[in-house]
Design a protein around this motif. Structure first.
Motif, PDB file in Angstrom:
ATOM      1  N   LEU A   1       0.755  -1.164  -0.162  1.00 41.39           N
ATOM      2  CA  LEU A   1      -0.033  -0.075   0.023  1.00 41.39           C
ATOM      3  C   LEU A   1       0.759   1.268   0.132  1.00 41.39           C
ATOM      4  CD1 LEU A   1      -2.901  -1.035   2.522  1.00 41.39           C
ATOM      5  CD2 LEU A   1      -2.890  -1.127  -0.073  1.00 41.39           C
ATOM      6  N   ASP A   2       2.099   1.082   0.461  1.00 39.70           N
ATOM      7  CA  ASP A   2       2.919   2.535   0.329  1.00 39.70           C
ATOM      8  C   ASP A   2       3.309   2.683  -0.971  1.00 39.70           C
ATOM      9  OD1 ASP A   2       2.998   2.676   3.077  1.00 39.70           O
ATOM     10  OD2 ASP A   2       4.933   1.355   3.317  1.00 39.70           O
ATOM     11  N   ASN A   3       3.238   1.931  -1.966  1.00 39.13           N
ATOM     12  CA  ASN A   3       3.448   2.163  -3.346  1.00 39.13           C
ATOM     13  C   ASN A   3       2.165   2.187  -4.210  1.00 39.13           C
ATOM     14  OD1 ASN A   3       6.202   2.312  -2.972  1.00 39.13           O
ATOM     15  ND2 ASN A   3       6.484  -0.042  -3.261  1.00 39.13           N
ATOM     16  N   ALA A   4       1.060   2.518  -3.566  1.00 39.77           N
ATOM     17  CA  ALA A   4      -0.141   2.386  -4.365  1.00 39.77           C
ATOM     18  C   ALA A   4      -0.430   3.490  -5.300  1.00 39.77           C
ATOM     19  CB  ALA A   4      -1.404   2.529  -3.438  1.00 39.77           C
ATOM     20  N   ASN A   5      -1.008   3.166  -6.630  1.00 39.56           N
ATOM     21  CA  ASN A   5      -1.114   4.267  -7.580  1.00 39.56           C
ATOM     22  C   ASN A   5      -0.040   5.064  -7.995  1.00 39.56           C
ATOM     23  OD1 ASN A   5      -4.025   3.655  -7.370  1.00 39.56           O
ATOM     24  ND2 ASN A   5      -4.291   4.831  -5.566  1.00 39.56           N
ATOM     25  N   ILE A   6       1.237   4.537  -8.148  1.00 36.04           N
ATOM     26  CA  ILE A   6       2.424   5.305  -8.668  1.00 36.04           C
ATOM     27  C   ILE A   6       2.279   5.027 -10.375  1.00 36.04           C
ATOM     28  CG2 ILE A   6       4.729   4.777  -9.455  1.00 36.04           C
ATOM     29  CD1 ILE A   6       4.989   3.423  -6.573  1.00 36.04           C
ATOM     30  N   PRO A   7       2.274   6.252 -10.926  1.00 29.13           N
ATOM     31  CA  PRO A   7       1.970   6.364 -12.087  1.00 29.13           C
ATOM     32  C   PRO A   7       3.100   5.619 -13.277  1.00 29.13           C
ATOM     33  CG  PRO A   7       2.816   8.466 -11.548  1.00 29.13           C
ATOM     34  CD  PRO A   7       2.638   7.697 -10.336  1.00 29.13           C
ATOM     35  N   PRO A   8       2.779   5.514 -14.340  1.00 28.93           N
ATOM     36  CA  PRO A   8       3.871   5.093 -15.097  1.00 28.93           C
ATOM     37  C   PRO A   8       5.024   6.003 -15.485  1.00 28.93           C
ATOM     38  CG  PRO A   8       1.782   4.485 -16.311  1.00 28.93           C
ATOM     39  CD  PRO A   8       1.564   5.675 -15.134  1.00 28.93           C
ATOM     40  N   LEU A   9       5.947   5.477 -15.950  1.00 31.15           N
ATOM     41  CA  LEU A   9       7.277   6.435 -16.477  1.00 31.15           C
ATOM     42  C   LEU A   9       6.968   7.339 -17.327  1.00 31.15           C
ATOM     43  CD1 LEU A   9      10.205   3.826 -16.462  1.00 31.15           C
ATOM     44  CD2 LEU A   9       9.601   5.512 -14.624  1.00 31.15           C
ATOM     45  N   GLY A  10       7.266   8.548 -17.229  1.00 29.21           N
ATOM     46  CA  GLY A  10       6.793   9.606 -18.047  1.00 29.21           C
ATOM     47  C   GLY A  10       5.615  10.561 -17.940  1.00 29.21           C
ATOM     48  N   PHE A  11       4.877   9.865 -16.869  1.00 26.23           N
ATOM     49  CA  PHE A  11       3.607  10.585 -16.623  1.00 26.23           C
ATOM     50  C   PHE A  11       3.586  11.001 -14.925  1.00 26.23           C
ATOM     51  CE2 PHE A  11       2.715   7.668 -19.726  1.00 26.23           C
ATOM     52  CZ  PHE A  11       1.547   8.718 -20.776  1.00 26.23           C
ATOM     53  N   THR A  12       2.839  12.008 -14.435  1.00 25.03           N
ATOM     54  CA  THR A  12       2.678  12.368 -13.388  1.00 25.03           C
ATOM     55  C   THR A  12       1.256  12.408 -12.863  1.00 25.03           C
ATOM     56  OG1 THR A  12       2.345  14.795 -14.071  1.00 25.03           O
ATOM     57  CG2 THR A  12       4.878  14.254 -13.556  1.00 25.03           C
ATOM     58  N   ALA A  13       1.134  12.243 -11.345  1.00 27.74           N
ATOM     59  CA  ALA A  13      -0.288  12.243 -10.887  1.00 27.74           C
ATOM     60  C   ALA A  13      -0.154  12.680  -9.485  1.00 27.74           C
ATOM     61  CB  ALA A  13      -0.619  10.603 -10.712  1.00 27.74           C
ATOM     62  N   THR A  14      -1.337  13.268  -9.169  1.00 27.10           N
ATOM     63  CA  THR A  14      -1.428  13.974  -7.838  1.00 27.10           C
ATOM     64  C   THR A  14      -2.550  13.270  -7.149  1.00 27.10           C
ATOM     65  OG1 THR A  14      -3.200  15.392  -8.707  1.00 27.10           O
ATOM     66  CG2 THR A  14      -0.773  16.294  -8.656  1.00 27.10           C
ATOM     67  N   GLU A  15      -2.564  13.239  -5.748  1.00 28.42           N
ATOM     68  CA  GLU A  15      -3.558  12.651  -4.693  1.00 28.42           C
ATOM     69  C   GLU A  15      -3.609  13.418  -3.590  1.00 28.42           C
ATOM     70  OE1 GLU A  15      -0.902   9.491  -2.204  1.00 28.42           O
ATOM     71  OE2 GLU A  15      -1.803   8.627  -3.742  1.00 28.42           O
ATOM     72  N   ASN A  16      -4.799  13.345  -3.155  1.00 27.25           N
ATOM     73  CA  ASN A  16      -5.310  14.356  -2.015  1.00 27.25           C
ATOM     74  C   ASN A  16      -5.086  13.355  -0.682  1.00 27.25           C
ATOM     75  OD1 ASN A  16      -6.333  16.220  -3.566  1.00 27.25           O
ATOM     76  ND2 ASN A  16      -8.388  15.170  -3.868  1.00 27.25           N
ATOM     77  N   GLN A  17      -4.143  13.999   0.350  1.00 23.48           N
ATOM     78  CA  GLN A  17      -3.836  13.683   1.291  1.00 23.48           C
ATOM     79  C   GLN A  17      -4.357  14.212   2.518  1.00 23.48           C
ATOM     80  OE1 GLN A  17       0.384  12.740   1.801  1.00 23.48           O
ATOM     81  NE2 GLN A  17       0.297  11.012   0.459  1.00 23.48           N
ATOM     82  N   THR A  18      -5.040  13.486   3.525  1.00 22.95           N
ATOM     83  CA  THR A  18      -5.777  13.984   4.690  1.00 22.95           C
ATOM     84  C   THR A  18      -4.822  13.784   5.836  1.00 22.95           C
ATOM     85  OG1 THR A  18      -7.961  13.581   3.627  1.00 22.95           O
ATOM     86  CG2 THR A  18      -7.754  14.180   5.936  1.00 22.95           C
TER      87      THR A  18
END
Length: 339
Positions: free
Chosen positions: A50-67
Motif C-alpha cells: 500500500l505504500d506504493n499504491a497508484n504510482i503512475p507509469p514512467l513519463g507521467f505524473t499524478a497527484t492525490e489528495n492526502q488528509t
C-alpha cells in the motif's frame, strides 16, 4: 499434412502483406511474454504494498489528495493537500490501488486470456465440426434436427448465455503447477500455480461451437457429392472412413480461418466475463480493468494498460486471420472484409 501448394500460398501472401507480418510479430511477443512471464515479470503480480499504491507509469505524473490533522490553537483541524506522486523505474507501467505492479499483472494476465482462447476454441472446433459434418454428410432429418438446435443456440446473445451457464454450474478453477517455478528456473517468489478457469473454457466453447458447425455443414454439403467421395463409397468405404479421409480434410480451410478469428472473439468474451466477476481467475486482463474502473479519473493506467493488451492481442490475431484467409482462399480476395 500441409500441401506444398498451401505452403507456397502462405509464404507468398506473407511476403506481400505488411499487416500479416505485424500481426505475427504482435502475437509472437504476447505468446513469448505469456510463456515466460515468471522470468520476465519484475515483481510478483499478487504482492501488495500500500505504500506504493497508484504510482503512475514512467513519463507521467499524478497527484492525490492526502488528509492529515494538525493542532491549531489547541484544536485538531483536518488539512487536505495535493501531493505529487513520483514515478519509479521499479514499476515502469505503474501500480494499482493495492500497490501491485501493473506490468507484472499484465504479463501474467496474458496467460489466462490466451489459454482460455486456445482451449475454448479447440473444444468449440471439435464439437462444432463433429456436429456440422455429421449434419451435412447425412442430411435429411439428422441435418434438420442438428441445425435447428444450432439455430436455437444462436438465438441467445453470447454473453447472456455464458453468464447463465456459469450461474448454473458455478465457478470451477484448475490450479496447474507452473513448470518454470516448480523446476527452479524462475524465482520462488512468483506464483507457483497457473489458475485455469475451467468453467469459463467450457462455457465459451459451448457458446461458440455453432459457428463451426454451420461452416462445417456447408463444406460437407458441397464435398459429399464430389466424384471421389462417391468412388470411396462405391468401393465399400464406411461412413467414418469417408468422413475422416475425404470430407474432413477438404473442409479444413474455412474452419482454420474461422478458428483463428474465433480465438480473438473468445478472448474478448473471457475478458468480459472476468470484468463482470464470473471468471474466477484474478490474474486476467478483464479482472484488472474491473479493478481500475473506479480509478479512471485519477489512476487511468490501472485499466488502460490491460485494455491496450486486449486490443493488441485481438488486432494481432485478426491480422493473422486475414492473412490465412487471403492465402488459403484467394478467390475471396477483394470481395469484401473478413467474415
Amino acid at each position: 499434412m500441409i500441401s506444398p501448394r498451401t505452403l507456397r500460398n502462405l509464404r507468398s501472401e506473407l511476403s506481400r502483406s505488411l499487416l500479416a507480418k505485424l500481426g505475427i510479430a504482435i502475437l509472437a511477443v504476447i505468446l513469448f511474454t505469456a510463456l515466460f512471464a515468471p522470468l520476465l515479470a519484475p515483481h510478483d503480480p499478487t504482492n501488495q504494498n500500500l505504500d506504493n499504491a497508484n504510482i503512475p507509469p514512467l513519463g507521467f505524473t499524478a497527484t492525490e489528495n492526502q488528509t492529515s490533522s494538525e493542532m491549531v490553537d489547541g484544536e485538531v483541524q483536518i488539512v487536505e493537500e495535493e501531493v505529487v506522486v513520483n514515478t519509479t523505474t521499479a514499476h515502469p507501467l505503474g501500480t494499482d490501488s493495492l500497490g501491485r505492479d501493473v506490468l507484472s499483472r499484465t504479463m501474467f494476465g496474458a496467460r489466462t486470456s490466451l489459454l482460455v482462447g486456445l482451449l475454448g476454441t479447440s473444444i468449440a472446433v471439435v464439437l462444432g465440426v463433429t456436429v456440422g459434418i455429421t449434419a451435412g454428410y447425412y442430411g435429411g432429418r439428422i441435418d434438420d434436427a442438428l441445425m435447428r438446435f444450432a439455430d436455437v443456440m444462436l438465438a441467445f446473445p453470447s454473453l447472456v448465455l455464458a453468464i447463465a451457464l456459469i450461474g448454473l454450474w458455478g465457478q470451477a478453477s484448475l490450479r496447474i503447477p507452473d513448470p518454470l517455478v516448480a523446476f527452479g528456473i524462475a524465482s520462488a517468489e512468483m506464483p507457483e500455480t497457473i489458475v485455469l478457469p475451467g468453467t469459463v473454457i467450457v462455457v465459451v466453447a459451448l457458446v461458440n461451437w455453432v459457428w463451426f458447425a454451420r461452416v462445417a455443414r456447408g463444406e460437407a454439403l458441397s464435398v459429399r457429392d464430389q466424384e471421389y467421395v462417391k468412388a470411396a463409397r462405391s468401393m465399400g468405404g464406411s461412413d467414418l472412413h469417408v468422413i475422416l479421409r475425404h470430407v474432413l480434410p477438404n473442409s479444413l480451410t474455412p474452419i482454420l480461418v474461422l478458428a483463428t478469428i474465433q480465438i480473438a472473439a473468445i478472448i474478448l468474451l473471457e475478458s468480459s466475463l472476468s470484468f463482470l466477476g464470473f471468471s474466477g481467475a484474478q490474474l486476467s486482463w478483464g479482472f484488472d480493468i474491473a479493478q481500475g474502473r473506479q480509478y479512471l479519473s485519477s489512476s487511468w493506467w490501472i485499466a488502460t494498460v490491460p485494455g491496450l493488451a486486449i486490443v493488441a492481442a485481438v488486432v494481432g490475431i485478426n491480422l493473422i486471420g486475414d492473412w490465412l484467409r487471403d492465402a488459403l482462399d484467394p478467390g475471396i480476395e477483394g470481395q469484401g472484409g473478413a467474415p
